[in-house]
Design a protein around this motif. Structure first.
Motif, PDB file in Angstrom:
ATOM      1  N   TYR A   1      -0.989   3.222  11.841  1.00 57.14           N
ATOM      2  CA  TYR A   1      -0.197   3.181  10.609  1.00 57.14           C
ATOM      3  C   TYR A   1       1.113   3.905  10.842  1.00 57.14           C
ATOM      4  O   TYR A   1       1.219   4.727  11.748  1.00 57.14           O
TER       5      TYR A   1
ATOM      6  N   SER B   1       0.835  -1.200   0.000  1.00 56.27           N
ATOM      7  CA  SER B   1       0.000   0.000   0.000  1.00 56.27           C
ATOM      8  C   SER B   1       0.871   1.252   0.000  1.00 56.27           C
ATOM      9  O   SER B   1       0.429   2.312  -0.408  1.00 56.27           O
TER      10      SER B   1
ATOM     11  N   ALA C   1     -18.290   6.853   9.763  1.00 53.67           N
ATOM     12  CA  ALA C   1     -17.891   7.835   8.763  1.00 53.67           C
ATOM     13  C   ALA C   1     -16.625   7.361   8.055  1.00 53.67           C
ATOM     14  O   ALA C   1     -15.917   6.483   8.547  1.00 53.67           O
ATOM     15  N   SER C   2     -16.338   7.954   6.919  1.00 55.67           N
ATOM     16  CA  SER C   2     -15.110   7.635   6.201  1.00 55.67           C
ATOM     17  C   SER C   2     -13.910   7.970   7.082  1.00 55.67           C
ATOM     18  O   SER C   2     -13.873   9.020   7.704  1.00 55.67           O
ATOM     19  N   GLY C   3     -12.968   7.036   7.180  1.00 55.30           N
ATOM     20  CA  GLY C   3     -11.800   7.262   8.032  1.00 55.30           C
ATOM     21  C   GLY C   3     -11.991   6.782   9.454  1.00 55.30           C
ATOM     22  O   GLY C   3     -11.111   6.928  10.289  1.00 55.30           O
ATOM     23  N   ALA C   4     -13.150   6.162   9.744  1.00 51.53           N
ATOM     24  CA  ALA C   4     -13.419   5.716  11.117  1.00 51.53           C
ATOM     25  C   ALA C   4     -12.591   4.494  11.488  1.00 51.53           C
ATOM     26  O   ALA C   4     -12.477   4.164  12.673  1.00 51.53           O
ATOM     27  N   GLY C   5     -12.055   3.777  10.486  1.00 54.60           N
ATOM     28  CA  GLY C   5     -11.203   2.630  10.786  1.00 54.60           C
ATOM     29  C   GLY C   5     -11.799   1.294  10.356  1.00 54.60           C
ATOM     30  O   GLY C   5     -11.267   0.239  10.712  1.00 54.60           O
ATOM     31  N   LYS C   6     -12.862   1.323   9.578  1.00 59.68           N
ATOM     32  CA  LYS C   6     -13.551   0.087   9.186  1.00 59.68           C
ATOM     33  C   LYS C   6     -12.638  -0.814   8.345  1.00 59.68           C
ATOM     34  O   LYS C   6     -12.476  -1.999   8.636  1.00 59.68           O
ATOM     35  N   SER C   7     -12.023  -0.244   7.292  1.00 59.47           N
ATOM     36  CA  SER C   7     -11.154  -1.059   6.442  1.00 59.47           C
ATOM     37  C   SER C   7      -9.962  -1.579   7.225  1.00 59.47           C
ATOM     38  O   SER C   7      -9.474  -2.687   6.980  1.00 59.47           O
ATOM     39  N   THR C   8      -9.498  -0.782   8.181  1.00 58.62           N
ATOM     40  CA  THR C   8      -8.367  -1.224   8.992  1.00 58.62           C
ATOM     41  C   THR C   8      -8.739  -2.472   9.792  1.00 58.62           C
ATOM     42  O   THR C   8      -7.954  -3.414   9.892  1.00 58.62           O
TER      43      THR C   8
ATOM     44  N   ALA D   1      -5.422   4.244  14.041  1.00 60.12           N
ATOM     45  CA  ALA D   1      -6.568   4.071  13.151  1.00 60.12           C
ATOM     46  C   ALA D   1      -7.641   3.223  13.820  1.00 60.12           C
ATOM     47  O   ALA D   1      -8.829   3.370  13.548  1.00 60.12           O
TER      48      ALA D   1
END
Ligand SMILES: Nc1ncnc2c1ncn2[C@@H]1O[C@H](COP(=O)(O)OP(=O)(O)O)[C@@H](O)[C@H]1O
Ligand SMILES: [Mg+2]
Length: 588
Positions: free
Chosen positions: A359, A122, A385-392, A366
């Motif tokens: 990160y 990434s 919200a976007s950036g809340a850490g879901k993908s992490t 995150a």
């Protein structure tokens, strides 16, 4: 042909490129020795010819026995004939070694990329990695090959020539040792000036190419606003600049080219006249043949010397590429699986114990103190919200990244003790935008499953709501998709990706905004397929759409990396907290 294998990267040291190159070519050292010997034979006419010419002139001038003419000619002819087989032998051994080393490097780079962590990937762009595999290895190949071809030719000419002179006219040797390097240096100086000019010109051409690229991609905007004149004006500016510097460069080339040529030949003539004078007055015992030979050698040796000096930039470019490849081969960011416990079966219980992840860099964490136990078969929707850490969280679950603190347990076993590759056999991931490779639909669905049956592929496609459109394609399941294949809509691609996930019959399923790039109609089809996919498995799904979220067993609401609420849809709505606010705001 079998690809060379072996842990190349253990000994690769980009910071010592010369040593690394020597290491890379180590397996081929015998072949290189043969190549050098072959080159010496093949190249010998270059320094033998002036000698034989001198002999023949002396035979004529001194009226020596005519048989000597025959011997000399024969020797030269034989050596000339030898050029053919030895040249082939050289190409086979030397160029073969270079290509083998290039292949070895490319294969090592590709294997390394598969071992490097997702965190590394990434950070480093895919195109940068591509460049290393293709361009840098090519640079190393070209530079090694040119150094070998040119360097050997120059060195052998120099050594051979000087040896002949030393034996035949030793008194002329000092003059060569001084004048040849001086003349070569002079010529080089002139050419270096030209090279910097050339580089400047290339930059301007690159700028032109950027301008033209910009113009082409802006065409719809330009035309829509009637700005053709403005756009052309920008390109015209660049064009006339390239024209001006092009002409200037050509003239300069003419100047320096002519000057260098005159200079070199003038020194040559001076040398000839000098040698002739010495011979004429018999200051030194130099024959007429020697005069011709010395004059010829002066030109060839100066040429070889110039070539040798010209190698420096080529070599340094190759060494730079050795360094560049080292950035991948020596990257420490590996996913270590060796020696860890193999996962043989997965029930699907997942437990996050106070997991925190940060990160690299100095941003805030995150994911903070994430604590959640998920029994087998439960569907968890992550919202926020976007950036809340879901993908992490999903990446932690896949094992792409490891917690900074806390643990993740799979069926009670700490994931850091497991061979992640064996765990991932029980895992399927459907990302936001699915990537299909160039191959048939069957191959794409059965990716990584060598024994999959056509009936299984059909079943998976049916369950993914994809069979209908696939069968309408001209070649059905054998239609080639991917980079150069049939064009599929986003929803169709996504359904093929779901079939790909289904056919593996995973125990754990990860869906990251798998429907968010779709329009409403394809979303309904994809949603229906996803519902089927989710049944009976442990599922983590990130979604914005109410339909997906509402059906989840539990909804985990995330804010700034923390869990702010957990519960069912109705329950959370009633509570009137973060989830209710999100619903009112963005989930449709
Ligand atoms: N590769 C990364 N490197 C550094 N920071 C990242 C990286 N990926 C995500 N982040 C940061 O981590 C936080 C959580 O991101 P993410 O998990 O992608 O959120 P979400 O999926 O909820 O939108 C964000 O602040 C984001 O900027
Ligand atoms: Mg995300």
């Amino acid at each position: 042909m079998a690809l060379p294998q072996g842990p190349l990267e253990h000994r690769y040291r980009g910071e010592h490129p010369v040593r690394t190159l020597a290491y890379l070519f180590r397996d081929d050292r015998l072949r290189i020795l043969v190549a050098v010997l072959a080159f010496i034979v093949k190249h010998s006419p270059v320094w033998l010819l002036p000698l034989v010419t001198a002999n023949i002139i002396d035979i004529v001038v001194e009226r020596r026995p005519i048989e000597e003419l025959g011997t000399n000619t024969l020797v030269l002819l034989v050596v000339l004939m030898l050029n053919y087989p030895t040249h082939l032998l050289y190409v086979r051994c030397m160029h073969g070694s270079v290509r083998r080393v290039g292949t070895k490097l490319r294969s090592a780079l590709c294997r390394r990329m598969q071992e490097l962590s997702i965190g590394y990937h990434s950070r480093v762009s895919a195109s940068a990695l591509q460049t290393k595999v293709i361009r840098d290895v090519e640079n190393i190949e070209v530079s090694s090959q040119q150094s070998a071809d040119t360097g050997l030719a120059a060195i052998i000419t120099l050594v051979g020539g000087l040896a002949v002179i030393a034996v035949r006219v030793p008194s002329a040797l000092p003059a060569f040792v001084i004048i040849v390097p001086a003349a070569a240096l002079l010529v080089r100086r002139l050419r270096t000036r030209l090279r910097t000019r050339n580089a400047q010109f290339r930059k301007e051409v690159e700028q032109l190419s950027t301008r033209v690229g910009e113009m082409t991609s802006l065409i719809p905007v330009t035309r829509a606003h009637g700005l053709e004149r403005t756009a052309l004006g920008r390109v015209d500016n660049s064009l006339s600049q390239v024209l001006r510097s092009g002409i200037r460069l050509d003239l300069l080339n003419g100047h320096f080219g002519a000057l260098a040529w005159i200079l070199l030949n003038a020194i040559g003539i001076g040398f000839l006249a000098g040698a002739a004078t010495v011979s004429y007055y018999a200051w030194l015992p130099i024959t007429a043949g020697d005069v011709v030979m010395l004059s010829t050698f002066f030109t060839t040796l100066t040429g070889s010397m110039t070539m040798l000096m010209g190698l420096a930039p080529i070599i340094s470019k190759g060494l730079e590429s050795v360094r560049s490849a080292g950035e991948v081969l020596q990257a420490p960011d590996l996913e270590v699986n060796a020696g860890k416990t193999q996962v043989e079966a997965v029930k699907g219980q997942l437990r996050f114990e106070n997991v925190t992840y940060r990160y690299e860099g100095d941003g805030p964490a995150a994911v903070v103190d994430f604590d959640l136990t998920v029994p087998p078969g439960e569907t968890i929707a992550l919202v926020g919200a976007s950036g809340a850490g879901k993908s992490t969280v999903l990446n932690l679950l896949i094992g792409f990244i490891r917690p900074v603190s806390g643990r993740i347990l799979l069926d009670g076993a700490d994931m850091s003790t497991l061979d992640l590759r064996s765990y991932r056999r029980f895992l399927s991931v459907v990302p936001q935008e699915s990537v299909l490779f160039e191959g048939t639909i069957s191959e794409n669905v059965g990716y990584g499953m060598p024994d999959v049956k056509a009936a299984q592929v059909r079943a998976a496609l049916r369950d993914a709501n994809a069979l209908e459109f696939v069968e309408r394609l001209p070649e059905g399941l054998d239609t080639v998709v991917g980079e150069r294949g049939a064009r599929l809509s986003g929803g169709q691609r996504q359904r093929i990706a779901i079939a790909r996930a289904l056919i593996r019959d995973p125990r754990v399923l990860v869906l990251d905004e798998a429907t968010s790039a779709l329009d409403t109609r394809s979303e309904a089809l994809v949603q229906d397929a996803m519902d089927r996919l989710m049944r009976g498995r442990t599922v983590f799904v990130v979604a914005h759409r109410l339909s997906t979220v509402r059906n989840a067993d539990r909804i985990v609401v995330m804010e700034h990396g923390r869990i702010s609420e957990i519960g069912g849809h109705a329950d959370l709505l009633r509570r009137g907290g973060a989830y209710a606010r999100l619903q009112a705001g963005q989930i449709t």
